[in-house]
Structures are given as C-alpha cells and as structure tokens.
Motif scaffolding. Structure first.
Motif, PDB file in Angstrom:
ATOM      1  N   ARG A   1       0.804  -1.225   0.000  1.00 44.13           N
ATOM      2  CA  ARG A   1       0.000   0.000   0.000  1.00 44.13           C
ATOM      3  C   ARG A   1       0.836   1.274   0.000  1.00 44.13           C
ATOM      4  N   ASP A   2       2.157   1.133  -0.060  1.00 43.81           N
ATOM      5  CA  ASP A   2       3.008   2.311   0.102  1.00 43.81           C
ATOM      6  C   ASP A   2       3.670   2.761  -1.206  1.00 43.81           C
ATOM      7  N   ASP A   3       3.208   2.233  -2.340  1.00 40.44           N
ATOM      8  CA  ASP A   3       3.691   2.717  -3.634  1.00 40.44           C
ATOM      9  C   ASP A   3       2.624   2.403  -4.678  1.00 40.44           C
ATOM     10  N   ALA A   4       1.767   3.372  -4.941  1.00 35.42           N
ATOM     11  CA  ALA A   4       0.659   3.141  -5.867  1.00 35.42           C
ATOM     12  C   ALA A   4       1.139   2.893  -7.286  1.00 35.42           C
ATOM     13  N   LEU A   5       2.313   3.429  -7.643  1.00 38.95           N
ATOM     14  CA  LEU A   5       2.821   3.284  -9.002  1.00 38.95           C
ATOM     15  C   LEU A   5       3.434   1.909  -9.236  1.00 38.95           C
ATOM     16  N   MET A   6       4.189   1.400  -8.243  1.00 39.45           N
ATOM     17  CA  MET A   6       4.886   0.124  -8.409  1.00 39.45           C
ATOM     18  C   MET A   6       4.713  -0.745  -7.155  1.00 39.45           C
ATOM     19  N   PRO A   7       3.476  -1.180  -6.861  1.00 40.36           N
ATOM     20  CA  PRO A   7       3.276  -1.973  -5.655  1.00 40.36           C
ATOM     21  C   PRO A   7       3.942  -3.341  -5.756  1.00 40.36           C
ATOM     22  N   ASP A   8       4.518  -3.770  -4.643  1.00 36.66           N
ATOM     23  CA  ASP A   8       4.981  -5.155  -4.571  1.00 36.66           C
ATOM     24  C   ASP A   8       3.759  -6.058  -4.436  1.00 36.66           C
ATOM     25  N   ILE A   9       3.917  -7.312  -4.886  1.00 37.13           N
ATOM     26  CA  ILE A   9       2.788  -8.234  -4.904  1.00 37.13           C
ATOM     27  C   ILE A   9       3.185  -9.571  -4.303  1.00 37.13           C
ATOM     28  N   THR A  10       2.269 -10.120  -3.521  1.00 38.95           N
ATOM     29  CA  THR A  10       2.388 -11.512  -3.099  1.00 38.95           C
ATOM     30  C   THR A  10       1.046 -12.186  -3.318  1.00 38.95           C
ATOM     31  N   LEU A  11       1.076 -13.453  -3.682  1.00 41.49           N
ATOM     32  CA  LEU A  11      -0.143 -14.259  -3.720  1.00 41.49           C
ATOM     33  C   LEU A  11      -0.226 -14.959  -2.371  1.00 41.49           C
ATOM     34  N   GLN A  12      -1.162 -14.518  -1.547  1.00 40.03           N
ATOM     35  CA  GLN A  12      -1.239 -14.981  -0.160  1.00 40.03           C
ATOM     36  C   GLN A  12      -1.376 -16.501  -0.105  1.00 40.03           C
ATOM     37  N   GLY A  13      -0.415 -17.115   0.576  1.00 39.72           N
ATOM     38  CA  GLY A  13      -0.412 -18.556   0.719  1.00 39.72           C
ATOM     39  C   GLY A  13       0.166 -19.297  -0.470  1.00 39.72           C
ATOM     40  N   TRP A  14       0.763 -18.558  -1.415  1.00 40.72           N
ATOM     41  CA  TRP A  14       1.134 -19.224  -2.663  1.00 40.72           C
ATOM     42  C   TRP A  14       2.510 -18.838  -3.201  1.00 40.72           C
ATOM     43  N   SER A  15       2.733 -17.555  -3.464  1.00 38.51           N
ATOM     44  CA  SER A  15       3.982 -17.158  -4.112  1.00 38.51           C
ATOM     45  C   SER A  15       4.189 -15.658  -3.969  1.00 38.51           C
ATOM     46  N   ALA A  16       5.440 -15.229  -4.041  1.00 39.55           N
ATOM     47  CA  ALA A  16       5.749 -13.806  -3.939  1.00 39.55           C
ATOM     48  C   ALA A  16       6.554 -13.363  -5.143  1.00 39.55           C
ATOM     49  N   ARG A  17       6.366 -12.098  -5.535  1.00 37.22           N
ATOM     50  CA  ARG A  17       7.143 -11.518  -6.615  1.00 37.22           C
ATOM     51  C   ARG A  17       8.136 -10.545  -6.014  1.00 37.22           C
ATOM     52  N   SER A  18       9.403 -10.796  -6.160  1.00 38.78           N
ATOM     53  CA  SER A  18      10.489  -9.929  -5.723  1.00 38.78           C
ATOM     54  C   SER A  18      10.674  -9.978  -4.203  1.00 38.78           C
ATOM     55  N   GLU A  19      11.742  -9.337  -3.745  1.00 39.87           N
ATOM     56  CA  GLU A  19      12.037  -9.299  -2.310  1.00 39.87           C
ATOM     57  C   GLU A  19      10.946  -8.542  -1.554  1.00 39.87           C
ATOM     58  N   GLY A  20      10.420  -7.482  -2.179  1.00 39.40           N
ATOM     59  CA  GLY A  20       9.332  -6.740  -1.540  1.00 39.40           C
ATOM     60  C   GLY A  20       8.107  -7.602  -1.357  1.00 39.40           C
ATOM     61  N   GLY A  21       7.794  -8.417  -2.357  1.00 41.13           N
ATOM     62  CA  GLY A  21       6.663  -9.316  -2.247  1.00 41.13           C
ATOM     63  C   GLY A  21       6.862 -10.349  -1.156  1.00 41.13           C
ATOM     64  N   LEU A  22       8.100 -10.804  -0.983  1.00 42.84           N
ATOM     65  CA  LEU A  22       8.394 -11.770   0.077  1.00 42.84           C
ATOM     66  C   LEU A  22       8.224 -11.127   1.452  1.00 42.84           C
ATOM     67  N   ARG A  23       8.614  -9.856   1.584  1.00 45.48           N
ATOM     68  CA  ARG A  23       8.386  -9.144   2.847  1.00 45.48           C
ATOM     69  C   ARG A  23       6.899  -9.026   3.143  1.00 45.48           C
ATOM     70  N   LEU A  24       6.118  -8.765   2.092  1.00 50.96           N
ATOM     71  CA  LEU A  24       4.670  -8.687   2.248  1.00 50.96           C
ATOM     72  C   LEU A  24       4.105 -10.042   2.654  1.00 50.96           C
ATOM     73  N   GLN A  25       4.651 -11.102   2.080  1.00 52.58           N
ATOM     74  CA  GLN A  25       4.197 -12.455   2.401  1.00 52.58           C
ATOM     75  C   GLN A  25       4.435 -12.808   3.873  1.00 52.58           C
ATOM     76  N   ARG A  26       5.467 -12.239   4.451  1.00 55.69           N
ATOM     77  CA  ARG A  26       5.744 -12.553   5.861  1.00 55.69           C
ATOM     78  C   ARG A  26       4.641 -12.033   6.773  1.00 55.69           C
ATOM     79  N   PHE A  27       3.907 -11.004   6.311  1.00 53.58           N
ATOM     80  CA  PHE A  27       2.812 -10.477   7.123  1.00 53.58           C
ATOM     81  C   PHE A  27       1.491 -11.135   6.750  1.00 53.58           C
ATOM     82  N   TYR A  28       1.164 -11.088   5.452  1.00 59.63           N
ATOM     83  CA  TYR A  28      -0.024 -11.807   4.974  1.00 59.63           C
ATOM     84  C   TYR A  28       0.451 -13.168   4.467  1.00 59.63           C
ATOM     85  N   HIS A  29       0.693 -14.037   5.428  1.00 61.93           N
ATOM     86  CA  HIS A  29       1.456 -15.257   5.165  1.00 61.93           C
ATOM     87  C   HIS A  29       0.578 -16.430   4.768  1.00 61.93           C
TER      88      HIS A  29
END
Length: 359
Positions: free
Chosen positions: A92-120
């Motif tokens: 939610r902290d970069d509307a132009l280039m948000p990091d993405i994770t698929l909750q319970g499934w996969s993460a895109r990039s290191e930022g997505g992996l950080r997001l996955q650690r919270f919505y795990h």
C-alpha cells in the motif's frame, strides 16, 4: 482452528490445530467455506515450480467464504457477506509500483516476500486473515454452490489478461494453450465478453472436440502438428478474419517455439498478452523478430493475475447468464483429506475440472 500446513517441500501437508487469526486495522477475517486446489499444487509443494515462499505456511490460492469480522476501515462489508478471497495482495506504500504476493502461494520480488511474511497464510484452513480490499463481495449465493464459485480462481486469471488486452466485442482472439486448465477458461470468458470468434489451438484432440461441443461455431479449433510454419498457417486459416489479439497461457513445460508460432498470427497493430509459465524452469527464452514487431506495430504485454475490480465484473458476467459456472465439474474434499485433494487435482486437472477443499 484446523489448518493444512506445508512444513517442508516434498512432504505431505500436516493437518493440525493452530491459533485462529486475530483481526487488525485494515483487515478482515473470513470463514473459509470453499478453497480450490490448483492442478499444479503438487508441483508447488514439491518445489518443482520454484515458487518463492517461506515455510511453514498454510498454502492455497483464493477462496470463497463469509465475513466473520472486519476492521473500522470497512464501510460496506457486513458480517455474513459472501466474498471472494482475492489472493493478490499489493503493498500500500507505492501506488505506481506496488509489490505483490499471492497470499499462501507465491511472492514476486524481495518486496513481495516481505509482504508475504505479514499476509502469510492462505485459505486451506477454517479461517483466513486478509487485507480489507481483498475480501470482495460477490452477493448472496446458495451455500451448496460455494464450491462451484471457486471456479473464479481459474476464470479470473485469463480475465485479467483479456482486460489488459482491452478485448472488444466482435474481435477475434487466439488462445495459446487453449486445451489447458486456464486456457479453456479463457475461451469461455472471451466468449462471455462478446468475442466474435476464439481460435483454440492444441494437441489434445479430445479437449478440442469438447471445446467445440460446448461453445459451437464461435470456437475454431486447430490440432497442432509441431511444424511452426504449418501450424501458423492453419491457425490463420481457421480464423474468420484477422486475429486481433493473442493470449498465451502455456505452462512452463511448453517449448518457446510453440509460443512464437501462436503469437506471430496476430494482425498488424494487434495485441499480444503473455500470462503463461514458459521459461520459468529455465530453457530457451522467447525470441520474436524485431522487424516484425516494429513494422507491424505489435503491442506485447506481460500480465500477472487481475485487477481487484475484475472480481466484481466477473460476478456480473455470471449473474447475467453470460458465463455459466455449470461448465465446471466439482469434486470436494474435507480439510482432513487435503493431501488426497492435492493428488486428485493433479490427476484431474483438465479443462473445466476443479478440486475444492471445504473446511
């Protein structure tokens, strides 16, 4: 609550009691009623797909459920609402280039992996905690239909690609990978959106015949031979006119020449959308001729998943009778039988088959 847990790659899911999720601001707790098991889940859980996830994890990718509790930022959701649990979580902290994770499934990039650690944790559990914006209302449904609504997980992937392509009613689409799970769903969605014709190439004659039976004259099937020039000529001949758009949904095992064969059927000024898995496991990269791209003004775009509003629009197509969930054959399993569900999904992963766990 009870959950299925992937503790290490290559090992069966462990069915255990874990603490129920706690609600935080900006979050929703959903009671999971039905969660699909994708046909390639066994490849993810074995490590063959090389998905980025940190273990242990409650896996899964999307679900149908009912709101148990929501935070103060939810102004429309009510307890008991039927929702689609969208697995695509965006930072939610970069509307132009948000990091993405698929909750319970996969993460895109290191930022997505950080997001996955919270919505795990994903939906192979009795409850799931997710961002407020990911619990998307689908309207009232009969509880006995919840498993069939899990088809949204399969339908929304190609729908995201078709929205990215700006597919218009009356246009002709070619679906590369049309005999697969996502590809066959793409055929159904494109027709629901008003495509004049869908060209459906593939090797599996049984599936090609089934697509023709289901959808009639608006689907033109092409049996692939493996010869690049011959197959391209036959695809062009099958179309009733210029091919406006090509959407690729081929799996990682497909060779790149099959992708190229299909993509280069698109007309001048046409659009190409890449959504498949070719190249994810190594091998040759996709090669397209620079002069052909430039001189024909071809637009090539990669697309991963779908925008949040796609869920609401897709529910509208279903409720309008334009997209029939009755195409899907559904097999359900209890949460205790999660490993059997994974095996079943792998063995029955063909078009219009979905395997569902109902916690």
């Amino acid at each position: 609550m009870k959950a299925a847990i992937l503790k290490s790659l290559g090992q069966p899911l462990a069915i255990e009691q874990i603490p129920a999720p706690e609600l935080g601001t900006g979050e929703v707790i959903v009671d999971v009623v039905a969660a699909p098991v994708l046909p390639y889940a066994n490849e993810v859980f074995s490590g063959e797909r090389r998905y980025s996830m940190e273990l242990p994890i409650v896996p899964g990718c999307g679900a149908i459920g009912r709101v148990r509790a929501s935070g103060p930022d939810a102004t429309h959701l009510k307890v008991g609402d039927w929702v689609f649990c969208d697995p695509t979580v965006r930072s939610r902290d970069d509307a132009l280039m948000p990091d993405i994770t698929l909750q319970g499934w996969s993460a895109r990039s290191e930022g997505g992996l950080r997001l996955q650690r919270f919505y795990h944790d994903g939906p192979l559990a009795e409850m799931i905690r997710m961002p407020t914006e990911n619990a998307i209302r689908i309207g009232d449904i009969d509880p006995t239909d919840a498993a069939r609504w899990c088809a949204l997980v399969v339908l929304l992937v190609p729908y995201g690609g078709l929205l990215a392509a700006s597919l218009q009613a009356g246009e002709t689409l070619l679906v590369s990978g049309a005999t697969g799970n996502f590809g066959s769903a793409c055929v159904a969605v494109a027709l629901a959106m008003g495509a004049r014709c869908v060209v459906a190439p593939g090797r599996n004659q049984k599936v090609l015949d089934d697509l023709q039976r289901r959808f009639g004259e608006r689907v033109r099937t092409v049996r692939l031979s493996g010869d690049e020039d011959e197959d391209r000529a036959r695809m062009l001949l099958a179309a009733p006119g210029p091919i406006d758009c090509v959407l690729d949904l081929l799996p990682p095992s497909a060779p790149t020449k099959v992708v190229r064969t299909a993509l280069m059927t698109v007309r001048p000024y046409g659009r190409v959308i890449l959504m498949g898995g070719v190249g994810m496991l190594g091998g040759d990269e996709l090669s397209l001729p620079y002069p052909w791209l430039m001189r024909n003004d071809i637009t090539v775009r990669g697309k991963w998943m779908c925008p949040p509003e796609a869920v609401t629009r897709m529910a509208g197509l279903i409720r309008a009778g334009l997209l029939d969930l009755g195409h899907f054959d559904v097999t359900t399993f209890a949460l205790d039988a999660a490993n059997e569900a994974v095996d079943h999904a792998a063995a029955h992963g063909g078009p219009f088959n979905i395997t569902v766990i109902q916690p």
